[in-house]
Design a protein around this motif. Structure first.
Motif, PDB file in Angstrom:
ATOM      1  N   GLY A 153       0.802  -1.223   0.000  1.00 33.64           N
ATOM      2  CA  GLY A 153       0.000   0.000   0.000  1.00 33.64           C
ATOM      3  C   GLY A 153       0.831   1.267   0.000  1.00 33.64           C
ATOM      4  O   GLY A 153       2.044   1.260   0.185  1.00 33.64           O
ATOM      5  N   TRP A 207      -2.540   7.551   4.674  1.00 32.51           N
ATOM      6  CA  TRP A 207      -3.435   6.847   5.585  1.00 32.51           C
ATOM      7  C   TRP A 207      -4.819   7.479   5.529  1.00 32.51           C
ATOM      8  O   TRP A 207      -4.962   8.695   5.568  1.00 32.51           O
ATOM      9  CB  TRP A 207      -2.885   6.877   7.005  1.00 32.51           C
ATOM     10  CG  TRP A 207      -1.687   6.017   7.150  1.00 32.51           C
ATOM     11  CD1 TRP A 207      -0.387   6.374   6.981  1.00 32.51           C
ATOM     12  CD2 TRP A 207      -1.674   4.625   7.455  1.00 32.51           C
ATOM     13  NE1 TRP A 207       0.430   5.296   7.162  1.00 32.51           N
ATOM     14  CE2 TRP A 207      -0.320   4.199   7.463  1.00 32.51           C
ATOM     15  CE3 TRP A 207      -2.666   3.695   7.736  1.00 32.51           C
ATOM     16  CZ2 TRP A 207       0.040   2.892   7.735  1.00 32.51           C
ATOM     17  CZ3 TRP A 207      -2.302   2.390   8.004  1.00 32.51           C
ATOM     18  CH2 TRP A 207      -0.953   2.002   8.009  1.00 32.51           C
ATOM     19  N   PHE A 208      -5.826   6.620   5.466  1.00 28.45           N
ATOM     20  CA  PHE A 208      -7.208   7.066   5.418  1.00 28.45           C
ATOM     21  C   PHE A 208      -7.956   6.565   6.643  1.00 28.45           C
ATOM     22  O   PHE A 208      -7.814   5.407   7.029  1.00 28.45           O
ATOM     23  CB  PHE A 208      -7.908   6.536   4.159  1.00 28.45           C
ATOM     24  CG  PHE A 208      -7.428   7.176   2.891  1.00 28.45           C
ATOM     25  CD1 PHE A 208      -8.023   8.329   2.415  1.00 28.45           C
ATOM     26  CD2 PHE A 208      -6.373   6.627   2.187  1.00 28.45           C
ATOM     27  CE1 PHE A 208      -7.574   8.926   1.245  1.00 28.45           C
ATOM     28  CE2 PHE A 208      -5.923   7.210   1.014  1.00 28.45           C
ATOM     29  CZ  PHE A 208      -6.520   8.371   0.548  1.00 28.45           C
ATOM     30  N   VAL A 245     -11.498   5.558   8.014  1.00 25.93           N
ATOM     31  CA  VAL A 245     -12.746   5.095   7.422  1.00 25.93           C
ATOM     32  C   VAL A 245     -13.753   4.838   8.546  1.00 25.93           C
ATOM     33  O   VAL A 245     -13.450   4.141   9.507  1.00 25.93           O
ATOM     34  CB  VAL A 245     -12.520   3.792   6.616  1.00 25.93           C
ATOM     35  CG1 VAL A 245     -13.810   3.314   5.991  1.00 25.93           C
ATOM     36  CG2 VAL A 245     -11.441   3.993   5.561  1.00 25.93           C
ATOM     37  N   ILE A 293      -6.524   2.726   7.262  1.00 27.36           N
ATOM     38  CA  ILE A 293      -5.912   1.882   6.238  1.00 27.36           C
ATOM     39  C   ILE A 293      -5.054   2.749   5.329  1.00 27.36           C
ATOM     40  O   ILE A 293      -5.364   3.923   5.111  1.00 27.36           O
ATOM     41  CB  ILE A 293      -6.990   1.115   5.424  1.00 27.36           C
ATOM     42  CG1 ILE A 293      -6.346   0.012   4.591  1.00 27.36           C
ATOM     43  CG2 ILE A 293      -7.826   2.054   4.590  1.00 27.36           C
ATOM     44  CD1 ILE A 293      -7.314  -1.038   4.118  1.00 27.36           C
ATOM     45  N   ASN A 294      -3.964   2.173   4.841  1.00 29.65           N
ATOM     46  CA  ASN A 294      -3.110   2.908   3.897  1.00 29.65           C
ATOM     47  C   ASN A 294      -3.496   2.533   2.480  1.00 29.65           C
ATOM     48  O   ASN A 294      -3.696   1.367   2.160  1.00 29.65           O
ATOM     49  CB  ASN A 294      -1.628   2.659   4.172  1.00 29.65           C
ATOM     50  CG  ASN A 294      -1.243   1.206   4.149  1.00 29.65           C
ATOM     51  OD1 ASN A 294      -2.009   0.333   4.541  1.00 29.65           O
ATOM     52  ND2 ASN A 294      -0.046   0.932   3.695  1.00 29.65           N
ATOM     53  N   ALA A 295      -3.612   3.576   1.626  1.00 30.27           N
ATOM     54  CA  ALA A 295      -4.021   3.372   0.236  1.00 30.27           C
ATOM     55  C   ALA A 295      -3.574   4.551  -0.606  1.00 30.27           C
ATOM     56  O   ALA A 295      -3.118   5.566  -0.087  1.00 30.27           O
ATOM     57  CB  ALA A 295      -5.540   3.210   0.164  1.00 30.27           C
ATOM     58  N   ALA A 327      -9.030   2.843  -0.816  1.00 23.37           N
ATOM     59  CA  ALA A 327      -9.301   2.629   0.607  1.00 23.37           C
ATOM     60  C   ALA A 327     -10.658   1.955   0.793  1.00 23.37           C
ATOM     61  O   ALA A 327     -10.799   1.020   1.585  1.00 23.37           O
ATOM     62  CB  ALA A 327      -9.248   3.955   1.359  1.00 23.37           C
ATOM     63  N   ILE A 387     -14.814   8.434   4.380  1.00 19.71           N
ATOM     64  CA  ILE A 387     -13.416   8.110   4.111  1.00 19.71           C
ATOM     65  C   ILE A 387     -12.676   9.437   4.064  1.00 19.71           C
ATOM     66  O   ILE A 387     -12.945  10.266   3.192  1.00 19.71           O
ATOM     67  CB  ILE A 387     -13.235   7.349   2.783  1.00 19.71           C
ATOM     68  CG1 ILE A 387     -13.987   6.018   2.824  1.00 19.71           C
ATOM     69  CG2 ILE A 387     -11.753   7.115   2.506  1.00 19.71           C
ATOM     70  CD1 ILE A 387     -13.937   5.237   1.535  1.00 19.71           C
TER      71      ILE A 387
END
Length: 160
Positions: free
Chosen positions: A71, A75-76, A78, A101-103, A109, A128
């Motif tokens: 990824g 960082w997101f 959510v 989560i990293n995307a 994400a 998000i």
């Protein structure tokens, strides 16, 4: 029991035009207390950042943090609402959960969170948001640290 703490550091840096600028970086640390979080941030950041100041440390309510190996570094956060039916009130109940989560982007994400949640329950991804977290520092198991040193079990020490 560990929790997630968000720590903000600030330091000064000289740019290409010999101008001093203030840099602010945000770290997320899995720790058991504020003191532990502060110590872990200092030990992580001290090796590569000169003369920094930790000016903010707060607990971040997260139920789950997902690390995607391939990824992105973005960082997101959510927000997921899990839906259940309350028999007493005969109404649908929503329970919010915050996840990280990293995307690369919000769409990725969304897809990664949906993939991890699967079809466990009825859920709805409502928010998000991109965060300014630079690095996530998970908690190291005590056993890993003990394996590195010259430690013996207490029973072996008492026998000798």
């Amino acid at each position: 029991m560990s929790a997630w703490y968000q720590g903000k550091i600030r330091y000064q840096k000289v740019d290409e035009k010999d101008k001093t600028i203030k840099i602010t970086e945000v770290y997320l640390v899995d720790a058991v207390s504020y003191t532990d979080a502060e110590a872990r941030i200092y030990s992580t950041v001290a090796s590569n950042t000169p003369d920094f100041h930790l000016f903010g440390l707060s607990r971040m309510k997260l139920q789950e943090v997902y690390f995607v190996e391939e990824g992105a570094e973005t960082w997101f956060k959510v927000k997921v609402n899990f839906m259940s039916f309350d028999e007493k009130s005969q109404k649908e109940k929503r329970t919010p959960f915050n996840m990280l989560i990293n995307a690369e982007n919000p769409l990725e994400a969304y897809q990664l969170i949906s993939e991890r949640l699967g079809t466990v329950e009825d859920y709805q991804i409502t928010d998000i948001n991109i965060t300014n977290i630079l690095e996530v520092i998970p908690y190291d198991a005590v056993e890993e640290k003990l394996k590195q040193g010259n430690f013996k079990p207490l029973a072996e020490v008492l026998v000798n």
